[in-house]
Design a protein around this motif. Structure first.
Motif, PDB file in Angstrom:
ATOM      1  N   ASN A 104       0.852  -1.192   0.000  1.00 51.76           N
ATOM      2  CA  ASN A 104       0.000   0.000   0.000  1.00 51.76           C
ATOM      3  C   ASN A 104       0.887   1.241   0.000  1.00 51.76           C
ATOM      4  O   ASN A 104       1.597   1.505   0.969  1.00 51.76           O
ATOM      5  N   LEU A 105       0.818   1.989  -1.080  1.00 49.59           N
ATOM      6  CA  LEU A 105       1.659   3.182  -1.202  1.00 49.59           C
ATOM      7  C   LEU A 105       0.844   4.451  -0.965  1.00 49.59           C
ATOM      8  O   LEU A 105       1.340   5.560  -1.127  1.00 49.59           O
ATOM      9  N   GLY A 106      -0.433   4.259  -0.614  1.00 46.42           N
ATOM     10  CA  GLY A 106      -1.300   5.407  -0.337  1.00 46.42           C
ATOM     11  C   GLY A 106      -1.387   5.653   1.164  1.00 46.42           C
ATOM     12  O   GLY A 106      -0.437   5.404   1.916  1.00 46.42           O
ATOM     13  N   GLU A 107      -2.563   6.113   1.591  1.00 47.90           N
ATOM     14  CA  GLU A 107      -2.823   6.401   3.005  1.00 47.90           C
ATOM     15  C   GLU A 107      -2.546   5.155   3.856  1.00 47.90           C
ATOM     16  O   GLU A 107      -3.121   4.096   3.604  1.00 47.90           O
ATOM     17  N   PRO A 108      -1.671   5.242   4.871  1.00 49.71           N
ATOM     18  CA  PRO A 108      -1.427   4.055   5.702  1.00 49.71           C
ATOM     19  C   PRO A 108      -2.727   3.544   6.334  1.00 49.71           C
ATOM     20  O   PRO A 108      -3.591   4.331   6.704  1.00 49.71           O
ATOM     21  N   GLY A 109      -2.859   2.240   6.421  1.00 52.03           N
ATOM     22  CA  GLY A 109      -4.062   1.642   7.015  1.00 52.03           C
ATOM     23  C   GLY A 109      -5.258   1.661   6.084  1.00 52.03           C
ATOM     24  O   GLY A 109      -6.386   1.398   6.510  1.00 52.03           O
ATOM     25  N   GLY A 110      -5.033   1.977   4.820  1.00 48.62           N
ATOM     26  CA  GLY A 110      -6.147   2.129   3.871  1.00 48.62           C
ATOM     27  C   GLY A 110      -6.771   0.819   3.399  1.00 48.62           C
ATOM     28  O   GLY A 110      -7.762   0.858   2.684  1.00 48.62           O
ATOM     29  N   PHE A 111      -6.209  -0.319   3.762  1.00 50.32           N
ATOM     30  CA  PHE A 111      -6.769  -1.596   3.280  1.00 50.32           C
ATOM     31  C   PHE A 111      -7.087  -2.527   4.443  1.00 50.32           C
ATOM     32  O   PHE A 111      -6.357  -2.564   5.439  1.00 50.32           O
ATOM     33  N   ASP A 112      -8.169  -3.282   4.270  1.00 48.74           N
ATOM     34  CA  ASP A 112      -8.485  -4.349   5.221  1.00 48.74           C
ATOM     35  C   ASP A 112      -8.589  -5.643   4.410  1.00 48.74           C
ATOM     36  O   ASP A 112      -9.495  -5.787   3.589  1.00 48.74           O
ATOM     37  N   ILE A 113      -7.629  -6.551   4.603  1.00 45.95           N
ATOM     38  CA  ILE A 113      -7.686  -7.825   3.868  1.00 45.95           C
ATOM     39  C   ILE A 113      -7.733  -8.979   4.879  1.00 45.95           C
ATOM     40  O   ILE A 113      -7.133 -10.032   4.656  1.00 45.95           O
TER      41      ILE A 113
END
Ligand code: FAD
Length: 485
Positions: free
Chosen positions: A414-423
């Protein structure tokens, strides 16, 4: 009868690479190798190209090979060296290293991993049923496996026993290759004539000379002798340089064939067992290592029960076209080695074109393996291409992307907002790494591409999904490649 999840027939470069990939994925794997140990008599292949160095770098072992070899611009077409020094990779070169060194280093590596090796045994055949495969060995009891992979070279017993067709082109020319001692100093360099390519090269020990000579007529399939080599040398050079004390004499041809299918039920093929060609361009070993790295994680996931068997179909779908293209390329390379009056204008024309930027990049992209593009659908140019080894910064500090692949585990970067994904459903299978990267995204041959906000990287280093600021398509990609949620 001993049981293993996967049995690999053949412990050459492809078989050893596959064994390492499976062991890293915690699969119980065994290799059956007919040689008494890993020692390869004769030097055989002379090295590999950039993408293969990268694949080894992804597993953290490239340095072992770089330490023993010599980096060089070795990719060529006709008379032109295809300098890839400006390619956006950490390894913009080829590595000159003999195959017996490569195999020794690989054998040392897999000895550090939980890989069982049965040396001095030959696979003679197999019988597969719905649950697995009985693998018949020349000495001792059979082995039982859930899957059998034939990495047993061009004359593959596994391919034949599986009834897989091997269509292609019959040989038209043959070369003798040998390591001998001489009484006369041979000339330096490579000689081309109407028959093909010839050369004598003094090896590192200062005593042994490696000889490659094209025969005037296609040679028989029987083992060549010192007399055959002497005769072939006299025809080309007018002398045999007093060759004696051979340690290795072999013959190879331009026979070009590819297995129609890379899988028959629980049996798969990889490396030379799946494709053979003239060694011009030096792509054979690299193709086999590439097959192994493509197949290893997929087979591991099927064996471990995280993915359905259908994932294995993507192995053929992705790797068959790669070898098919390499086969075409090596046939062109082989033809350009003949330098008679009628061929020379074509050789000159191709050489002139190849120094131009665009053709140079395209051809170097093929030989280096850096331009491989698996067809994963429409989208960002990174999709289906290799992930560049970027320098990124994470919460734990700076790191190279390839270090995240050392354990052959997929990564969502993830190179965007940290914490932006939930997998969460895939959290045990996929590493989620928040990172920052400033700098261009440049791909070999293609050039600069738009910066993605995230990338899903498969264990083989190919990009399976590219983020554009949203997570559209991410769950589908995760399920397709790493099993259902
Ligand atoms: C002169 C020459 C130069 C070359 N130069 C290059 C180069 O510069 N770069 C490059 O990338 N490639 C090059 N190649 C090609 C390269 O050598 C092969 O593509 C490569 O060895 C393929 O590896 P593999 O593991 O698939 O098969 P192999 O190396 O053939 O290994 C097969 C293994 O299986 C074992 N085996 C076979 N049958 C059985 C059985 N029934 N049971 C158990 N074990 C079995 C064999 O002993 C062997 O160890 C060259 C080849 C030649 C001949």
């Amino acid at each position: 009868m001993s049981e293993h999840a996967v049995v690999i027939a053949g412990g050459g470069p492809t078989g050893m690479m596959l064994a390492a990939e499976l062991a890293l994925a915690k699969v119980d794997v065994a290799v059956v190798e007919r040689r008494p140990d890993h020692v390869l008599v004769g030097s055989r292949a002379g090295g590999f190209h950039s993408r293969t160095i990268e694949l080894l770098d992804q597993r953290g072992v490239a340095d072992r090979f770089l330490a023993e070899g010599q980096v060089a611009q070795a990719a060529m077409i006709a008379t032109t060296v295809l300098d890839m020094g400006d390619f956006p990779t950490r390894h913009p070169y080829s590595l000159g290293i003999w195959q017996n060194q490569i195999e020794r280093i690989m054998a040392t590596w897999i000895a550090e991993l939980p890989v069982q090796i049965y040396y001095g045994r030959e696979v003679e055949g197999f019988a597969q049923d719905d649950d697995g495969v009985d693998v018949e060995l020349s000495h001792g009891p059979s082995l039982r496996a859930r899957y059998l992979v034939g990495c047993d070279g061009g004359r593959s017993v596994i391919r034949r026993a599986a009834g897989i067709d091997f269509p292609g082109w019959e040989p038209t020319k043959s070369n003798l290759i040998a390591e001998v001692e001489v009484t006369e100093e041979p000339p330096r360099g490579i000689r081309h004539d109407a028959t093909g390519v010839h050369g004598l090269h003094r090896m590192e020990d200062g005593k042994t000379v490696r000889v490659i000579v094209t025969e005037q007529q296609l040679g028989p399939s029987s083992e060549p002798t010192l007399d055959d080599l002497s005769e072939a040398l006299v025809t080309v050079y007018g002398t045999d340089f007093g060759i004696h004390s051979p340690t290795w004499i072999s013959r190879f041809t331009d026979m070009t064939r590819q297995a129609e299918a890379y899988r028959a039920g629980r049996v798969l093929l990889a490396g030379d067992s799946a494709h053979v060609h003239y060694p011009a361009g030096g792509q054979g070993l690299s193709l086999g290592v590439g097959d192994a790295v493509n197949l290893g994680w997929k087979l591991a996931q099927v064996v471990n029960g995280t993915s359905p068997q259908s994932l294995l179909d993507t192995y053929h779908a992705e790797r068959h076209p790669v070898a098919a293209r390499a086969l075409q390329h090596t046939m062109a390379q082989g033809a350009l080695q003949r330098r008679d009056e009628r061929m020379k204008p074509l050789v000159d024309m191709v050489s002139e074109l190849a120094v131009m930027d665009e053709p140079r990049k395209r051809l170097a992209g093929i030989i280096s393996g850096l331009d491989i593009h698996y067809d994963l659908g429409e989208g960002h140019p990174l999709l289906g291409r290799r992930m560049p080894d970027l320098d990124v910064v994470t919460a734990d500090g700076p790191l190279r992307v390839f270090t995240l692949l050392h354990q052959a585990k997929p990564v969502l970067l993830n190179l965007g907002e940290p914490g932006g994904f939930d997998i969460s459903p895939w959290a045990d299978r996929v590493q989620l790494i928040d990172a920052a990267y400033v700098g261009p995204w440049e791909l070999p041959v293609l050039g600069v591409v738009a910066a993605p906000t995230a990338v899903l990287i498969r264990p083989d280093g190919y990009v399976a999904w590219v983020g554009d600021g949203t997570d559209t398509g991410l769950r589908d990609a995760l399920a397709t490649w790493f099993g259902p949620s």
